[in-house]
Design a protein around this motif. Structure first.
Motif, PDB file in Angstrom:
ATOM      1  N   LEU A   9       0.812  -1.217   0.000  1.00 38.34           N
ATOM      2  CA  LEU A   9       0.000   0.000   0.000  1.00 38.34           C
ATOM      3  C   LEU A   9       0.846   1.267   0.000  1.00 38.34           C
ATOM      4  CD1 LEU A   9      -2.789  -1.123   2.469  1.00 38.34           C
ATOM      5  CD2 LEU A   9      -2.975  -0.841   0.000  1.00 38.34           C
ATOM      6  N   ALA A  10       2.080   1.174   0.452  1.00 42.06           N
ATOM      7  CA  ALA A  10       2.972   2.332   0.436  1.00 42.06           C
ATOM      8  C   ALA A  10       4.024   2.185  -0.660  1.00 42.06           C
ATOM      9  CB  ALA A  10       3.652   2.503   1.788  1.00 42.06           C
ATOM     10  N   GLY A  11       3.750   1.356  -1.644  1.00 47.05           N
ATOM     11  CA  GLY A  11       4.712   1.051  -2.691  1.00 47.05           C
ATOM     12  C   GLY A  11       4.767   2.096  -3.784  1.00 47.05           C
ATOM     13  N   ALA A  12       5.443   1.717  -4.862  1.00 50.67           N
ATOM     14  CA  ALA A  12       5.633   2.631  -5.992  1.00 50.67           C
ATOM     15  C   ALA A  12       5.777   1.814  -7.266  1.00 50.67           C
ATOM     16  CB  ALA A  12       6.867   3.493  -5.773  1.00 50.67           C
ATOM     17  N   VAL A  13       5.629   2.506  -8.387  1.00 53.13           N
ATOM     18  CA  VAL A  13       5.841   1.890  -9.694  1.00 53.13           C
ATOM     19  C   VAL A  13       6.778   2.800 -10.477  1.00 53.13           C
ATOM     20  CG1 VAL A  13       3.746   2.926 -10.681  1.00 53.13           C
ATOM     21  CG2 VAL A  13       4.744   0.915 -11.764  1.00 53.13           C
ATOM     22  N   GLY A  14       7.781   2.185 -11.111  1.00 49.30           N
ATOM     23  CA  GLY A  14       8.730   2.941 -11.915  1.00 49.30           C
ATOM     24  C   GLY A  14       8.923   2.276 -13.260  1.00 49.30           C
ATOM     25  N   VAL A  15       9.290   3.065 -14.249  1.00 50.20           N
ATOM     26  CA  VAL A  15       9.502   2.554 -15.603  1.00 50.20           C
ATOM     27  C   VAL A  15      10.816   3.103 -16.132  1.00 50.20           C
ATOM     28  CG1 VAL A  15       8.608   2.513 -17.969  1.00 50.20           C
ATOM     29  CG2 VAL A  15       7.022   2.359 -16.048  1.00 50.20           C
ATOM     30  N   VAL A  16      11.612   2.213 -16.721  1.00 49.67           N
ATOM     31  CA  VAL A  16      12.824   2.614 -17.425  1.00 49.67           C
ATOM     32  C   VAL A  16      12.723   2.113 -18.860  1.00 49.67           C
ATOM     33  CG1 VAL A  16      14.268   2.652 -15.348  1.00 49.67           C
ATOM     34  CG2 VAL A  16      14.183   0.576 -16.733  1.00 49.67           C
ATOM     35  N   ASP A  17      13.412   2.811 -19.751  1.00 51.81           N
ATOM     36  CA  ASP A  17      13.378   2.401 -21.157  1.00 51.81           C
ATOM     37  C   ASP A  17      14.484   1.394 -21.443  1.00 51.81           C
ATOM     38  OD1 ASP A  17      15.765   3.853 -21.498  1.00 51.81           O
ATOM     39  OD2 ASP A  17      14.793   5.500 -22.575  1.00 51.81           O
ATOM     40  N   GLU A  18      14.631   1.014 -22.712  1.00 50.36           N
ATOM     41  CA  GLU A  18      15.601  -0.024 -23.074  1.00 50.36           C
ATOM     42  C   GLU A  18      17.044   0.377 -22.824  1.00 50.36           C
ATOM     43  OE1 GLU A  18      15.821   0.899 -27.865  1.00 50.36           O
ATOM     44  OE2 GLU A  18      14.655  -0.782 -27.140  1.00 50.36           O
ATOM     45  N   ASP A  19      17.305   1.667 -22.646  1.00 49.45           N
ATOM     46  CA  ASP A  19      18.652   2.137 -22.329  1.00 49.45           C
ATOM     47  C   ASP A  19      18.843   2.407 -20.845  1.00 49.45           C
ATOM     48  OD1 ASP A  19      19.495   2.090 -25.046  1.00 49.45           O
ATOM     49  OD2 ASP A  19      18.449   3.994 -25.376  1.00 49.45           O
ATOM     50  N   GLY A  20      17.835   2.119 -20.032  1.00 52.85           N
ATOM     51  CA  GLY A  20      17.934   2.323 -18.597  1.00 52.85           C
ATOM     52  C   GLY A  20      17.624   3.739 -18.134  1.00 52.85           C
ATOM     53  N   ARG A  21      17.064   4.559 -19.023  1.00 51.56           N
ATOM     54  CA  ARG A  21      16.674   5.924 -18.629  1.00 51.56           C
ATOM     55  C   ARG A  21      15.301   5.879 -17.970  1.00 51.56           C
ATOM     56  NH1 ARG A  21      18.741   7.185 -24.170  1.00 51.56           N
ATOM     57  NH2 ARG A  21      16.639   6.570 -24.723  1.00 51.56           N
ATOM     58  N   VAL A  22      15.131   6.719 -16.950  1.00 45.44           N
ATOM     59  CA  VAL A  22      13.858   6.753 -16.234  1.00 45.44           C
ATOM     60  C   VAL A  22      12.790   7.413 -17.095  1.00 45.44           C
ATOM     61  CG1 VAL A  22      12.644   7.694 -14.228  1.00 45.44           C
ATOM     62  CG2 VAL A  22      14.963   6.782 -13.970  1.00 45.44           C
ATOM     63  N   VAL A  23      11.701   6.703 -17.274  1.00 50.29           N
ATOM     64  CA  VAL A  23      10.535   7.231 -17.985  1.00 50.29           C
ATOM     65  C   VAL A  23       9.614   7.920 -16.982  1.00 50.29           C
ATOM     66  CG1 VAL A  23       8.504   6.623 -19.354  1.00 50.29           C
ATOM     67  CG2 VAL A  23      10.702   5.493 -19.796  1.00 50.29           C
ATOM     68  N   GLY A  24       9.464   7.298 -15.819  1.00 59.26           N
ATOM     69  CA  GLY A  24       8.630   7.870 -14.775  1.00 59.26           C
ATOM     70  C   GLY A  24       8.642   7.002 -13.542  1.00 59.26           C
ATOM     71  N   VAL A  25       8.266   7.605 -12.427  1.00 61.33           N
ATOM     72  CA  VAL A  25       8.145   6.874 -11.172  1.00 61.33           C
ATOM     73  C   VAL A  25       7.097   7.575 -10.320  1.00 61.33           C
ATOM     74  CG1 VAL A  25      10.070   8.108 -10.047  1.00 61.33           C
ATOM     75  CG2 VAL A  25       9.394   5.826  -9.236  1.00 61.33           C
ATOM     76  N   HIS A  26       6.230   6.771  -9.701  1.00 61.91           N
ATOM     77  CA  HIS A  26       5.124   7.326  -8.919  1.00 61.91           C
ATOM     78  C   HIS A  26       4.850   6.459  -7.697  1.00 61.91           C
ATOM     79  CE1 HIS A  26       3.926  10.069 -12.155  1.00 61.91           C
ATOM     80  NE2 HIS A  26       4.180   9.062 -12.976  1.00 61.91           N
TER      81      HIS A  26
END
Length: 163
Positions: A9-26
């Motif tokens: 419940l206190a977690g997060a979701v993050g996304v990185v692209d194929e080069d390891g760059r951060v797309v987003g995190v929430h």
């Protein structure tokens, strides 16, 4: 795109692209119910992930968790339910899913950082890897962990993990 989910419940979701760059995190959005009980806001989580991933092919990693000694029954049930929802969302969105233990991803990213507090080590590891990502609050360890899990997923999928 590679999705990392720090479950709970206190977690997060993050996304990185194929080069390891951060797309987003929430932080994972939650609803406050009767008696101030919390539950995941599932439609909002789906929307967040779709916004970050778009139409790209996605691979997801959710932290493999289990009950811990001295946790209450209600707490364990809510945590397990939230984790199951997150696994279900990733599967329903059509992402290839892996479950990764905390020990596996932490070994890859925090083993060279001194100290015993795994939350602090996660924030430091994520800050070193992605200096432009702002993780100023103590509770941002969930975002840091989601990003590190996403990076673990990327490296796992691309077979670049160092043992």
């Amino acid at each position: 795109m590679y999705i990392g989910v720090d479950a709970g419940l206190a977690g997060a979701v993050g996304v990185v692209d194929e080069d390891g760059r951060v797309v987003g995190v929430h932080d994972l959005p939650v609803l406050i119910g009767k008696n101030r009980s919390k539950e995941l806001h599932l439609p909002q989580i789906v929307k967040l992930i779709r916004e970050m991933v778009g139409d790209a092919e996605g691979f997801a990693a959710v932290e493999r968790v289990h009950a811990m000694p001295k946790q209450g029954v209600r707490s364990c049930f809510r945590f397990g339910k939230a984790t199951g929802h997150l696994e279900g969302i990733c599967s329903a969105l059509g992402y290839q899913l892996i479950l990764v233990t905390p020990q596996s991803w932490q070994k890859q990213f925090t083993r060279f950082i001194d100290g015993a507090d795994t939350k602090v080590k996660s924030v430091l590891a994520a800050s070193y890897k992605w200096p432009d990502v702002d993780l100023p609050r103590k509770k941002d360890h969930n975002k840091a962990e989601a990003l590190l899990i996403a990076e673990f997923c990327r490296l796992h999928h691309q077979n670049k993990l160092k043992e």
